[in-house]
Design a protein around this motif. Structure first.
Motif, PDB file in Angstrom:
ATOM      1  N   GLU A 183      -5.147 -10.624   6.340  1.00  0.00           N
ATOM      2  CA  GLU A 183      -3.943 -10.474   5.522  1.00  0.00           C
ATOM      3  C   GLU A 183      -3.463  -9.032   5.653  1.00  0.00           C
ATOM      4  O   GLU A 183      -4.246  -8.091   5.507  1.00  0.00           O
ATOM      5  CB  GLU A 183      -4.220 -10.802   4.068  1.00  0.00           C
ATOM      6  CG  GLU A 183      -3.005 -10.632   3.148  1.00  0.00           C
ATOM      7  CD  GLU A 183      -3.306 -10.965   1.696  1.00  0.00           C
ATOM      8  OE1 GLU A 183      -3.351 -12.173   1.374  1.00  0.00           O
ATOM      9  OE2 GLU A 183      -3.532 -10.023   0.912  1.00  0.00           O
ATOM     10  N   VAL A 184      -2.173  -8.880   5.961  1.00  0.00           N
ATOM     11  CA  VAL A 184      -1.580  -7.555   6.106  1.00  0.00           C
ATOM     12  C   VAL A 184      -0.428  -7.434   5.113  1.00  0.00           C
ATOM     13  O   VAL A 184       0.451  -8.307   5.059  1.00  0.00           O
ATOM     14  CB  VAL A 184      -1.067  -7.311   7.543  1.00  0.00           C
ATOM     15  CG1 VAL A 184      -0.422  -5.936   7.646  1.00  0.00           C
ATOM     16  CG2 VAL A 184      -2.207  -7.445   8.543  1.00  0.00           C
ATOM     17  N   THR A 185      -0.429  -6.337   4.339  1.00  0.00           N
ATOM     18  CA  THR A 185       0.588  -6.127   3.308  1.00  0.00           C
ATOM     19  C   THR A 185       1.299  -4.805   3.554  1.00  0.00           C
ATOM     20  O   THR A 185       0.661  -3.794   3.884  1.00  0.00           O
ATOM     21  CB  THR A 185      -0.048  -6.115   1.905  1.00  0.00           C
ATOM     22  OG1 THR A 185      -0.755  -7.343   1.703  1.00  0.00           O
ATOM     23  CG2 THR A 185       1.011  -5.970   0.825  1.00  0.00           C
ATOM     24  N   THR A 225       3.943  -1.936   1.871  1.00  0.00           N
ATOM     25  CA  THR A 225       4.497  -1.418   0.624  1.00  0.00           C
ATOM     26  C   THR A 225       5.959  -1.057   0.862  1.00  0.00           C
ATOM     27  O   THR A 225       6.267  -0.259   1.753  1.00  0.00           O
ATOM     28  CB  THR A 225       3.727  -0.173   0.161  1.00  0.00           C
ATOM     29  OG1 THR A 225       2.355  -0.516   0.001  1.00  0.00           O
ATOM     30  CG2 THR A 225       4.279   0.333  -1.167  1.00  0.00           C
ATOM     31  N   PRO A 257       5.271  -4.922  -2.887  1.00  0.00           N
ATOM     32  CA  PRO A 257       4.440  -5.301  -1.741  1.00  0.00           C
ATOM     33  C   PRO A 257       4.961  -6.563  -1.040  1.00  0.00           C
ATOM     34  O   PRO A 257       5.400  -7.508  -1.702  1.00  0.00           O
ATOM     35  CB  PRO A 257       3.057  -5.557  -2.362  1.00  0.00           C
ATOM     36  CG  PRO A 257       3.333  -5.849  -3.800  1.00  0.00           C
ATOM     37  CD  PRO A 257       4.554  -5.071  -4.175  1.00  0.00           C
ATOM     38  N   VAL A 316       3.740  -9.322   1.878  1.00  0.00           N
ATOM     39  CA  VAL A 316       2.652  -9.830   2.716  1.00  0.00           C
ATOM     40  C   VAL A 316       3.260 -10.330   4.025  1.00  0.00           C
ATOM     41  O   VAL A 316       3.984 -11.321   4.055  1.00  0.00           O
ATOM     42  CB  VAL A 316       1.881 -10.959   2.011  1.00  0.00           C
ATOM     43  CG1 VAL A 316       0.767 -11.480   2.925  1.00  0.00           C
ATOM     44  CG2 VAL A 316       1.300 -10.467   0.700  1.00  0.00           C
ATOM     45  N   ARG A 333      -0.892 -13.624   6.625  1.00  0.00           N
ATOM     46  CA  ARG A 333      -1.887 -14.102   5.655  1.00  0.00           C
ATOM     47  C   ARG A 333      -2.739 -15.210   6.286  1.00  0.00           C
ATOM     48  O   ARG A 333      -2.260 -16.008   7.101  1.00  0.00           O
ATOM     49  CB  ARG A 333      -1.215 -14.626   4.390  1.00  0.00           C
ATOM     50  CG  ARG A 333      -0.318 -15.822   4.596  1.00  0.00           C
ATOM     51  CD  ARG A 333       0.283 -16.323   3.296  1.00  0.00           C
ATOM     52  NE  ARG A 333       1.169 -15.344   2.697  1.00  0.00           N
ATOM     53  CZ  ARG A 333       2.445 -15.188   3.058  1.00  0.00           C
ATOM     54  NH1 ARG A 333       2.955 -15.939   4.022  1.00  0.00           N
ATOM     55  NH2 ARG A 333       3.193 -14.292   2.474  1.00  0.00           N
ATOM     56  N   ASN A 390       2.904   2.502   5.801  1.00  0.00           N
ATOM     57  CA  ASN A 390       3.065   1.665   4.606  1.00  0.00           C
ATOM     58  C   ASN A 390       2.413   0.298   4.744  1.00  0.00           C
ATOM     59  O   ASN A 390       2.584  -0.562   3.884  1.00  0.00           O
ATOM     60  CB  ASN A 390       4.554   1.492   4.273  1.00  0.00           C
ATOM     61  CG  ASN A 390       5.288   0.683   5.331  1.00  0.00           C
ATOM     62  OD1 ASN A 390       4.920   0.696   6.506  1.00  0.00           O
ATOM     63  ND2 ASN A 390       6.337  -0.004   4.921  1.00  0.00           N
ATOM     64  N   ARG A 416      -1.189  -2.049   5.503  1.00  0.00           N
ATOM     65  CA  ARG A 416      -2.659  -2.006   5.476  1.00  0.00           C
ATOM     66  C   ARG A 416      -3.215  -3.426   5.476  1.00  0.00           C
ATOM     67  O   ARG A 416      -2.536  -4.375   5.062  1.00  0.00           O
ATOM     68  CB  ARG A 416      -3.169  -1.250   4.259  1.00  0.00           C
ATOM     69  CG  ARG A 416      -2.759  -1.815   2.925  1.00  0.00           C
ATOM     70  CD  ARG A 416      -3.017  -0.842   1.780  1.00  0.00           C
ATOM     71  NE  ARG A 416      -2.594  -1.400   0.506  1.00  0.00           N
ATOM     72  CZ  ARG A 416      -3.380  -2.042  -0.344  1.00  0.00           C
ATOM     73  NH1 ARG A 416      -4.665  -2.215  -0.044  1.00  0.00           N
ATOM     74  NH2 ARG A 416      -2.926  -2.508  -1.476  1.00  0.00           N
ATOM     75  N   VAL A 417      -4.433  -3.551   5.964  1.00  0.00           N
ATOM     76  CA  VAL A 417      -5.145  -4.831   5.911  1.00  0.00           C
ATOM     77  C   VAL A 417      -5.693  -4.997   4.503  1.00  0.00           C
ATOM     78  O   VAL A 417      -6.507  -4.189   4.039  1.00  0.00           O
ATOM     79  CB  VAL A 417      -6.272  -4.883   6.956  1.00  0.00           C
ATOM     80  CG1 VAL A 417      -7.064  -6.176   6.803  1.00  0.00           C
ATOM     81  CG2 VAL A 417      -5.707  -4.768   8.365  1.00  0.00           C
ATOM     82  N   THR A 418      -5.229  -6.018   3.798  1.00  0.00           N
ATOM     83  CA  THR A 418      -5.637  -6.214   2.399  1.00  0.00           C
ATOM     84  C   THR A 418      -6.690  -7.308   2.243  1.00  0.00           C
ATOM     85  O   THR A 418      -7.202  -7.513   1.141  1.00  0.00           O
ATOM     86  CB  THR A 418      -4.409  -6.541   1.531  1.00  0.00           C
ATOM     87  OG1 THR A 418      -3.613  -7.556   2.177  1.00  0.00           O
ATOM     88  CG2 THR A 418      -3.553  -5.309   1.325  1.00  0.00           C
ATOM     89  N   ALA A 419      -7.002  -8.021   3.308  1.00  0.00           N
ATOM     90  CA  ALA A 419      -8.058  -9.029   3.239  1.00  0.00           C
ATOM     91  C   ALA A 419      -8.459  -9.399   4.665  1.00  0.00           C
ATOM     92  O   ALA A 419      -7.690  -9.228   5.618  1.00  0.00           O
ATOM     93  CB  ALA A 419      -7.598 -10.273   2.480  1.00  0.00           C
TER      94      ALA A 419
END
Length: 590
Positions: free
Chosen positions: A33-35, A37, A42, A44, A47, A83, A85-88
């Motif tokens: 998952e990449v999010t 900002t 945010p 996504v 995912r 802005n 980042r890998v969030t999962a």
């Protein structure tokens, strides 16, 4: 099984692997998952993305612009913008999770473990540094070689990617290279450290089909000889299926289908994949070819072919048309550019166009095709009276273009309008969309303010854009929306002829198909005549009634589009047609 939408299973386990893959998993992506900002909060962009790439395997990620395919690739490379980042999830390369590694740790992997061939060679090469020095810098940065050894290795790499006279080319700057040569240089830089995984992000989208094939063949040879795995990012399903053993289809940030490339082409399961298949010009051209050879043309005619008038095929260099007088007639056009001076020396003159003749029948589309540098855009500029011919003439309804009074010049501009390749650079970034579409009406003094506003809204409706875009600026629109605005502007003065110079080549296949359909509808409604300039023969096959094939400034073949595509007479035309991606794929036509 091909076509599965269960992203918890990987492509390598759901379908057979072809090619030189060894079975060892090199890249393992799980639940990524990449999010990003943004000012709106945010977003996504990708995912639940999971897939494997085996050692020595080529896997393609396909999807339209904004589908998330490049986001996944940059996450794999650790090159997400500030802005993002890998969030999962995880990204493992040879068993090592690279998510969360420091910049220094990622830098040590780049070149030797991870390589990149980016999309646009002109913006990814330093314009003030020689090509050779940039390859040397890559070698030294990855620790492969230094000093004289790096220079020798850089020369060898340029030879390997097929650059002739690599020794002297080392000292050339990017602007002195053609597009294909610049792309070769980027491939040399991407493979400089013999990486285990090479990410190729739309590596040939800006190139014509013959150069594209040469570049991809060279890339395949080099990666195969090194045992390099390739993650190919593209919006062209035909290209992906021809070059990769597996396809990953992305839509709105999700992996919606994956499996064997050939099986997905034969039996797509997801509606979005079916939409991509229907939109890909190269595959449409292939289905037409199969339909003609099997006598099943009616099965695909409604979707792929527009009605064409039967016209007589002329000899090379002779105008081709119907019995009715053509709206545009080009006769023996020739354009010579004086050679540039270097000190006291003057280079030889360049003959860009040499004895080109054709007719554009009223209400029809004439396609002019050829490789980059064949002279087709120079012809377009002469038809638009933006460039005077050295000799020969262009006539509009029998009146010679360029030999007119000011009043006749203004009248000509109203009747002949252009649509250029890049919809962003051809629109004023400081004008709202309303002002952009209205500008031709203001310039020609057409109507009152109220009448012009009404005309702008009418044009917006014709190109299927919502009224709320009128207050927006070009930067706030997608590529397809910007091109629709460019079309609306071109139609503002009710022209008779529209010159489309690579008008869809900058768009992904889904948007491209929408714009082609729009152009066909407008032609039917308004009786427009199109001069359609393109290096993409698959697109021309779908839209053009007649076609002119150019090579090195001259016409080598012309006639009805069906005749030229079904039975090309010249080796050059045959080579262009053979280079269309997916030309040899086995497709279903129903």
């Amino acid at each position: 099984m091909a076509g599965t939408t269960d992203t918890t299973e990987t492509p390598s386990t759901t379908a057979g692997v072809t090619g030189t893959a060894s079975g060892e998993v090199l890249l393992r992506v799980r639940d990524l998952e990449v999010t990003f900002t943004t000012e709106q909060g945010p977003v996504v962009a990708a995912r639940n993305v999971s897939f494997d790439v085996l050692a020595g395997q080529t896997v393609a990620i396909v999807g339209e612009s904004g589908s998330g395919k490049t986001t996944v690739a940059t996450a794999v490379l650790g090159l997400l913008p500030g802005n993002g980042r890998v969030t999962a999830g995880s990204v493992e390369i040879s068993g090592r999770d690279v998510v969360g590694l420091s910049r220094a740790e990622l830098q040590r992997m780049r070149g030797r473990v991870l390589g990149l061939v980016p999309q646009d060679p002109m913006t990814n090469l330093n314009p003030v540094a020689t090509v050779g020095s940039q390859v040397v810098e890559t070698l030294e940065g990855t620790g492969v070689a230094r000093g004289r050894g790096a220079k020798e290795r850089a020369r060898d790499l340029l030879v390997e990617v097929g650059l002739s006279d690599a020794e002297s080319r080392m000292g050339s700057y990017p602007h002195e290279f053609s597009g294909g040569m610049r792309q070769r240089a980027l491939i040399a830089m991407g493979l400089a450290g013999s990486p285990a995984l090479l990410v190729a992000d739309e590596p040939t989208s800006a190139l014509d089909v013959t150069v594209q094939r040469v570049i991809l063949d060279k890339l395949a040879d080099l990666t195969t000889s090194r045992g390099t795995s390739v993650l190919l990012i593209t919006h062209d399903l035909g290209l992906a299926a021809e070059r990769a053993s597996h396809l990953l289809v992305m839509y709105r940030g999700e992996l919606v289908e994956h499996g064997s490339a050939r099986e997905i082409l034969r039996d797509p399961q997801h509606e979005y994949t079916k939409r991509l298949l229907a939109a890909a010009p190269s595959l449409a051209s292939r289905r037409i070819q199969i339909a003609r050879s099997t006598g099943q043309l009616d099965a695909v005619a409604d979707d792929l072919l527009a009605p064409t008038e039967v016209t007589e095929v002329g000899e090379v260099g002779e105008a081709v048309g119907t019995e009715a007088a053509p709206v545009i007639r080009a006769s023996h056009l020739r354009k010579v550019f004086p050679g540039a001076r270097r000190g006291l020396r003057r280079r030889p003159d360049v003959v860009a166009v040499d004895d080109v003749s054709f007719d554009l029948p009223r209400g029809q589309t004439l396609g002019i095709v050829g490789e980059s540098g064949s002279g087709k855009s120079t012809v377009a500029r002469m038809v638009l009276d933006l460039l005077p011919p050295t000799s020969g003439s262009v006539e509009l309804d029998g009146l010679t273009v360029g030999a007119r009074s000011q009043a006749e010049e203004v009248a000509f501009r109203r009747r002949v309008q252009p649509i250029f390749q890049d919809p962003y650079s051809s629109l004023d970034p400081l004008f709202t969309i309303a002002r952009t579409i209205e500008e031709p009406l203001r310039a020609h003094g057409v109507g009152s303010v109220t009448q012009r506003r009404a005309r702008v809204r009418e044009l917006l409706e014709q190109v299927a854009l919502p009224e709320d875009v009128l207050r927006r600026y070009p930067s706030e629109l997608s590529g397809g929306q910007r091109q629709r605005v460019a079309i609306a502007r071109a139609l503002a003065l009710n022209p008779d002829v529209v010159v489309c110079d690579e008008a869809v080549s900058a768009l992904d296949v889904v948007v491209q198909a929408q714009i082609l359909h729009l152009l066909a509808e407008l032609q039917s409604q308004l009786d427009l005549s199109y001069l359609f300039i393109s290096h993409d023969l698959a697109v021309v096959r779908q839209i053009a009634d007649q076609v002119v094939v150019m090579e090195k400034g001259a016409v080598v073949e012309q006639g009805r589009t069906d005749d030229v595509f079904d039975a090309p007479q010249q080796p050059y035309t045959q080579a262009l047609l053979a280079a269309i991606p997916g030309a040899n794929l086995d497709l279903a036509i129903s």
